[in-house]
Design a protein around this motif. Structure first.
Motif, PDB file in Angstrom:
ATOM      1  N   UNK A  99     -10.002  -5.522  -3.899  1.00  0.00           N
ATOM      2  CA  UNK A  99      -8.911  -5.490  -2.944  1.00  0.00           C
ATOM      3  C   UNK A  99      -7.563  -5.395  -3.660  1.00  0.00           C
ATOM      4  N   UNK A 100      -7.416  -6.122  -4.761  1.00  0.00           N
ATOM      5  CA  UNK A 100      -6.180  -6.078  -5.529  1.00  0.00           C
ATOM      6  C   UNK A 100      -5.943  -4.684  -6.095  1.00  0.00           C
ATOM      7  N   UNK A 101      -6.994  -4.050  -6.649  1.00  0.00           N
ATOM      8  CA  UNK A 101      -6.853  -2.689  -7.174  1.00  0.00           C
ATOM      9  C   UNK A 101      -6.495  -1.705  -6.070  1.00  0.00           C
ATOM     10  N   UNK A 102      -7.118  -1.847  -4.912  1.00  0.00           N
ATOM     11  CA  UNK A 102      -6.805  -0.977  -3.788  1.00  0.00           C
ATOM     12  C   UNK A 102      -5.335  -1.103  -3.391  1.00  0.00           C
ATOM     13  N   UNK A 103      -4.864  -2.320  -3.291  1.00  0.00           N
ATOM     14  CA  UNK A 103      -3.457  -2.534  -2.922  1.00  0.00           C
ATOM     15  C   UNK A 103      -2.522  -1.988  -3.998  1.00  0.00           C
ATOM     16  N   UNK A 104      -2.894  -2.143  -5.256  1.00  0.00           N
ATOM     17  CA  UNK A 104      -2.067  -1.628  -6.340  1.00  0.00           C
ATOM     18  C   UNK A 104      -1.937  -0.111  -6.246  1.00  0.00           C
ATOM     19  N   UNK A 105      -3.057   0.591  -6.060  1.00  0.00           N
ATOM     20  CA  UNK A 105      -3.008   2.044  -5.988  1.00  0.00           C
ATOM     21  C   UNK A 105      -2.290   2.524  -4.729  1.00  0.00           C
ATOM     22  N   UNK A 106      -2.410   1.797  -3.643  1.00  0.00           N
ATOM     23  CA  UNK A 106      -1.684   2.182  -2.431  1.00  0.00           C
ATOM     24  C   UNK A 106      -0.181   2.031  -2.633  1.00  0.00           C
ATOM     25  N   UNK A 107       0.229   0.967  -3.308  1.00  0.00           N
ATOM     26  CA  UNK A 107       1.656   0.744  -3.529  1.00  0.00           C
ATOM     27  C   UNK A 107       2.207   1.684  -4.598  1.00  0.00           C
ATOM     28  N   UNK A 108       1.381   2.062  -5.564  1.00  0.00           N
ATOM     29  CA  UNK A 108       1.848   2.903  -6.655  1.00  0.00           C
ATOM     30  C   UNK A 108       1.905   4.375  -6.270  1.00  0.00           C
ATOM     31  N   UNK A 109       1.164   4.767  -5.261  1.00  0.00           N
ATOM     32  CA  UNK A 109       1.135   6.163  -4.850  1.00  0.00           C
ATOM     33  C   UNK A 109       2.376   6.490  -4.046  1.00  0.00           C
ATOM     34  N   UNK A 110       2.984   7.609  -4.364  1.00  0.00           N
ATOM     35  CA  UNK A 110       4.182   8.031  -3.643  1.00  0.00           C
ATOM     36  C   UNK A 110       3.777   8.909  -2.471  1.00  0.00           C
ATOM     37  N   UNK A 111       4.240   8.568  -1.291  1.00  0.00           N
ATOM     38  CA  UNK A 111       3.925   9.342  -0.100  1.00  0.00           C
ATOM     39  C   UNK A 111       5.077  10.251   0.290  1.00  0.00           C
ATOM     40  N   UNK A 112       6.039  10.465  -0.584  1.00  0.00           N
ATOM     41  CA  UNK A 112       7.173  11.337  -0.283  1.00  0.00           C
ATOM     42  C   UNK A 112       6.756  12.787  -0.443  1.00  0.00           C
ATOM     43  N   UNK A 113       7.364  13.642   0.369  1.00  0.00           N
ATOM     44  CA  UNK A 113       7.106  15.065   0.255  1.00  0.00           C
ATOM     45  C   UNK A 113       7.967  15.627  -0.866  1.00  0.00           C
ATOM     46  N   UNK A 114       7.466  16.602  -1.607  1.00  0.00           N
ATOM     47  CA  UNK A 114       8.205  17.106  -2.754  1.00  0.00           C
ATOM     48  C   UNK A 114       9.575  17.688  -2.412  1.00  0.00           C
TER      49      UNK A 114
END
Length: 139
Positions: free
Chosen positions: A23-38
């Motif tokens: 669960x911690x790894x999942x939350x880390x990757x969700x927070x680290x991933x950028x959802x902004x459009x280029x």
């Protein structure tokens, strides 16, 4: 002399700790991933589609028998050979044409602003009557 250290228990894998780590790894990757459009723009909720036009046209001499032409205007009205018809009249005409010649070609001339559902309705009527040689006219 033998020393008794207690019961010989088998080691267990702590599933709770493992689930917490996942669960911690999942939350880390969700927070680290950028959802902004280029390009920095927000996506539009409605897709704006411009239907393409065809650059290729068929030679009428090699096209085969004359197709039954069904027109659909922007309001969803149906036309056969330029005359406005009802859905029931179109259905009856397609039934007669399918009984006469199941290989009868059908061409749908849809207005660029016609609703997609109106075109699909005409396609459904053709398929229901067994007319499978259906084409779309482009400009």
């Amino acid at each position: 002399m033998r020393i008794d250290l207690g019961d010989d228990e088998q080691p267990e894998i702590g599933l709770i700790a493992l689930i917490d780590c996942i669960f911690f790894l999942l939350m880390f990757f969700m927070a680290a991933t950028s959802f902004k459009h280029p390009d920095g723009k927000k996506p539009e909720k409605n897709m704006r589609i411009l239907l393409p036009t065809s650059q290729v046209s068929l030679d009428p001499a090699t096209a085969g028998p004359a197709p039954l032409i069904i027109g659909v205007d922007a309001e969803g009205s149906l036309y056969i050979d330029g005359k406005r018809v009802s859905t029931q009249a179109l259905h009856d005409l397609l039934k007669r044409e399918a009984a006469r010649d199941p290989a009868q070609p059908v061409r749908i001339d849809g207005d660029q602003a016609a609703r997609y559902q109106d075109i699909v309705h005409v396609l459904d009527l053709c398929q229901f009557e067994g007319l499978t040689r259906v084409s779309m006219h482009t400009r």
